[in-house]
Design a protein around this motif. Sequence first.
Motif, PDB file in Angstrom:
ATOM      1  N   TYR A 150     -20.540  47.903-111.295  1.00 23.35           N
ATOM      2  CA  TYR A 150     -19.103  46.703-111.794  1.00 23.35           C
ATOM      3  C   TYR A 150     -19.586  45.344-111.209  1.00 23.35           C
ATOM      4  N   LYS A 151     -19.075  44.668-112.099  1.00 24.90           N
ATOM      5  CA  LYS A 151     -20.176  43.144-112.449  1.00 24.90           C
ATOM      6  C   LYS A 151     -21.225  43.740-112.241  1.00 24.90           C
ATOM      7  N   ASN A 152     -21.883  42.874-111.266  1.00 25.78           N
ATOM      8  CA  ASN A 152     -23.381  42.864-111.361  1.00 25.78           C
ATOM      9  C   ASN A 152     -24.403  43.935-110.001  1.00 25.78           C
TER      10      ASN A 152
ATOM     11  N   LEU B 217     -25.227  41.936-103.867  1.00 25.45           N
ATOM     12  CA  LEU B 217     -23.236  41.233-103.159  1.00 25.45           C
ATOM     13  C   LEU B 217     -23.304  39.963-102.733  1.00 25.45           C
ATOM     14  N   SER B 218     -25.265  39.730-101.579  1.00 24.66           N
ATOM     15  CA  SER B 218     -24.649  38.539-101.391  1.00 24.66           C
ATOM     16  C   SER B 218     -25.861  37.511-102.332  1.00 24.66           C
ATOM     17  N   ASP B 219     -26.166  38.363-103.493  1.00 22.87           N
ATOM     18  CA  ASP B 219     -26.766  36.775-104.514  1.00 22.87           C
ATOM     19  C   ASP B 219     -25.601  36.790-105.728  1.00 22.87           C
ATOM     20  N   GLN B 220     -24.701  37.731-105.791  1.00 22.53           N
ATOM     21  CA  GLN B 220     -23.562  37.352-107.039  1.00 22.53           C
ATOM     22  C   GLN B 220     -22.545  36.106-105.675  1.00 22.53           C
ATOM     23  N   TYR B 221     -22.046  36.864-104.769  1.00 19.64           N
ATOM     24  CA  TYR B 221     -21.043  35.561-103.843  1.00 19.64           C
ATOM     25  C   TYR B 221     -21.961  35.193-102.950  1.00 19.64           C
ATOM     26  N   PRO B 222     -21.994  33.465-102.759  1.00 20.22           N
ATOM     27  CA  PRO B 222     -22.772  32.761-102.075  1.00 20.22           C
ATOM     28  C   PRO B 222     -21.798  32.681-100.344  1.00 20.22           C
ATOM     29  N   PHE B 223     -20.650  33.007-100.549  1.00 15.43           N
ATOM     30  CA  PHE B 223     -19.587  32.519 -99.412  1.00 15.43           C
ATOM     31  C   PHE B 223     -19.878  34.025 -98.837  1.00 15.43           C
ATOM     32  N   LEU B 224     -20.490  35.215 -99.011  1.00 18.01           N
ATOM     33  CA  LEU B 224     -20.205  36.244 -97.680  1.00 18.01           C
ATOM     34  C   LEU B 224     -21.600  36.194 -97.537  1.00 18.01           C
ATOM     35  N   GLY B 225     -21.127  36.749 -96.053  1.00 14.81           N
ATOM     36  CA  GLY B 225     -22.079  36.730 -95.346  1.00 14.81           C
ATOM     37  C   GLY B 225     -22.574  37.497 -94.678  1.00 14.81           C
TER      38      GLY B 225
ATOM     39  N   PHE C 232     -20.841  42.813 -93.170  1.00 14.58           N
ATOM     40  CA  PHE C 232     -20.338  41.577 -94.368  1.00 14.58           C
ATOM     41  C   PHE C 232     -19.532  40.896 -93.619  1.00 14.58           C
ATOM     42  N   ILE C 233     -18.698  40.016 -93.694  1.00 14.88           N
ATOM     43  CA  ILE C 233     -18.663  39.229 -92.583  1.00 14.88           C
ATOM     44  C   ILE C 233     -18.166  37.975 -93.982  1.00 14.88           C
ATOM     45  N   LEU C 234     -16.738  37.383 -94.215  1.00 16.49           N
ATOM     46  CA  LEU C 234     -15.636  37.474 -94.922  1.00 16.49           C
ATOM     47  C   LEU C 234     -15.213  36.480 -94.828  1.00 16.49           C
ATOM     48  N   GLY C 235     -14.811  35.055 -94.809  1.00 19.67           N
ATOM     49  CA  GLY C 235     -13.570  34.295 -95.063  1.00 19.67           C
ATOM     50  C   GLY C 235     -14.142  33.951 -93.171  1.00 19.67           C
ATOM     51  N   GLU C 236     -13.260  32.671 -92.843  1.00 22.25           N
ATOM     52  CA  GLU C 236     -13.923  31.794 -91.723  1.00 22.25           C
ATOM     53  C   GLU C 236     -12.471  31.832 -90.930  1.00 22.25           C
TER      54      GLU C 236
ATOM     55  N   LEU D 109     -14.376  45.219-100.322  1.00 20.41           N
ATOM     56  CA  LEU D 109     -15.811  43.927-100.173  1.00 20.41           C
ATOM     57  C   LEU D 109     -15.610  43.132-101.372  1.00 20.41           C
ATOM     58  N   LEU D 110     -15.940  43.945-102.344  1.00 20.47           N
ATOM     59  CA  LEU D 110     -16.497  43.906-103.950  1.00 20.47           C
ATOM     60  C   LEU D 110     -15.620  43.919-104.093  1.00 20.47           C
ATOM     61  N   ASP D 111     -14.083  43.896-104.251  1.00 22.05           N
ATOM     62  CA  ASP D 111     -12.724  43.236-105.296  1.00 22.05           C
ATOM     63  C   ASP D 111     -12.338  42.020-104.352  1.00 22.05           C
ATOM     64  N   ALA D 112     -12.870  41.592-102.899  1.00 20.77           N
ATOM     65  CA  ALA D 112     -12.029  40.956-102.545  1.00 20.77           C
ATOM     66  C   ALA D 112     -13.161  39.568-102.673  1.00 20.77           C
ATOM     67  N   CYS D 113     -14.131  40.027-103.339  1.00 24.36           N
ATOM     68  CA  CYS D 113     -15.086  38.615-103.188  1.00 24.36           C
ATOM     69  C   CYS D 113     -14.628  38.266-104.677  1.00 24.36           C
TER      70      CYS D 113
END
Length: 308
Positions: free
Chosen positions: A3-5, A26-34, A50-54, A80-84
Amino acid sequence: MRYKNIPLDFSKPFDSNALSECAQALSDQYPFLGIGYLGKSILGVDIPYFILGEGKKEILYVGAHHGMEWITSLLLVRFLLDACELAERKKSIHQVPLEFLLERYTLYVLPMLNPDGVGYQIHGVDEANPLYGRLISMNGGSTDFSRWQANARGVDLNHNYDAGFWEYKQIELDNGIENGAPTKYSGECPESEPEVAYLCNFIRFHENIQGILTLHTQGEEIFYQAGCVLSRKQERIAKELSALTDYRLSRTEGSACFGGLTDWCVQRLGLPSYTLECGKGENPLPLTQAIPIYARLRRALFRFPLFF
Ligand SMILES: [Zn+2]
């Protein structure tokens, strides 16, 4: 299939190695994902979350308490993938704008609480395992671990929480379980297992956690009672979740009433918590069910934070 990369493969069993490959990608692809680590399992395997959002309000999703239920890890990684992906493109899903969601909420996603048990169920137990002899004996002398639910030393993690623990001990003895076993042995005392102790501490130290969704298989039902008086909020959200998933609301009965994460959160912390028994059939559910289950759950996964 990728899925994607992201090497998220819905065609083969999902173990802790597959999870850590996904975590890296996932963390390579989406820098905002902790990414954080809850701690390590008995066998020293990292337990990532995983930590998503602030946002101020925090929501926790937990998968794979049980060895045979790693399909729930796949579902949470897909979520997670969909959310990112949607967050990156500033899109909405099920009337939830991702920008709004991640501004108001912080999502913690813990896909696999029991990496050792999942590993045993998928691959069996290697003779080099330091617990090999004990494990074979706990498994009734068999080298077939395909029905294994417990952690590395035969404790059923979803009976190891401090909620009706000692009452459950009697039921356990009545059922002839005195020691480590493939399923339903609760351990020596509440939180005796590192996986459970880490998760309880995580919840204790994150005082802004508002609600917890725990995925298990199977039954297409939702458990939300915990042998105590429920708050109106706990009841109301249960009904909403049932409407979103079309899973029925169930009463816990017999040995399922005690020692689970949902029981502990509701009884001890007054924290709205729900156990979703995903899919229907015999555990481990076939991989062909993963996508249909996800399709049915997705709305509830994305909308759950909005109840708080
Ligand atoms: Zn389970």
